[in-house]
Structures are given as C-alpha cells and as structure tokens.
Design an enzyme around this catalytic site. Sequence first.
Site, mmCIF file in Angstrom:
data_model
loop_
_atom_site.group_PDB
_atom_site.id
_atom_site.type_symbol
_atom_site.label_atom_id
_atom_site.label_comp_id
_atom_site.label_asym_id
_atom_site.label_seq_id
_atom_site.Cartn_x
_atom_site.Cartn_y
_atom_site.Cartn_z
ATOM 1 C CG MET A 277 4.447 2.583 -1.327
ATOM 2 S SD MET A 277 4.280 2.688 -3.161
ATOM 3 C CE MET A 277 5.191 4.190 -3.185
ATOM 4 N N PRO A 278 8.880 1.704 -0.906
ATOM 5 C CG PRO A 278 10.886 0.575 -0.946
ATOM 6 C CD PRO A 278 9.408 0.617 -1.457
#
Length: 126
Positions: A1-2
Amino acid sequence: MPLVHIAMRSGKSDAYRQAIFDGIYRAMRETFSVPEDDQFMTITLHDAADFRYGASYFGIARSDDLVLIQISAMNTRTLEQKKALFATIAARLGENPGLRPEDVFVNLIEGARENWSLGHGLAQYA
C-alpha cells in the site's frame, strides 16, 4: 500500500507526468509486489523559485528535470527489494518519459502496518 508523492518543476506536459506515474507504478508492481490498482500518487509542480536542489551533491550531476519521489510504505520489504525498486524506477523513467538516472531522486519512508487507514476510519492492516 505505498503512498507516493512526486515533486518536480512546472512546465512538463500531462503525458510526461502520466509517464512518471506509470513508470513508478510499474516499478512498484515489479519489485514490491504491489497489487493491481494499488495506485495512490500525487505530483506537485513548482516554479523555479520554489524548487531547490543540490546540483552536484554526492557527485551526481542533476538538472532542472530532477524529480523528487517520496514513497511511504509498510516496513515489510528486504534490502534487496528496496535496491531493486530504486534501480527499476530509474530504468522505467529513463524509458519513458526519458529522464536521466541522475534526475531520479527517491526517498523511501517505512512505517508499521497498523499506521495505515485506507478508508472508513479503520486500520485495515492492524
């Protein structure tokens, strides 16, 4: 989940900026196992007076095409994955939109899984 924040000088086309988004996303998919559609990115454009950088810091000859990329991600990747991410981002942005590797500056900020809320006020990864 950058979560990706990109800063650069004003004056580049929409297609140029979209190529930066696409190249970074591809690099994260290839090296960080980012899922499909996990794209949360912004680009902030700056006038010359509002964008300062060390033109030769650390022996790297940077130009006004410098792109500052800050990636916030969970602290779950290995050193090898991080090195691969940096190299792959530089390669992808070299292919399109044609950035020199000297003008690709990446900063990775890592945090614990419980520090993320993807919506609804929930800590989905906790």
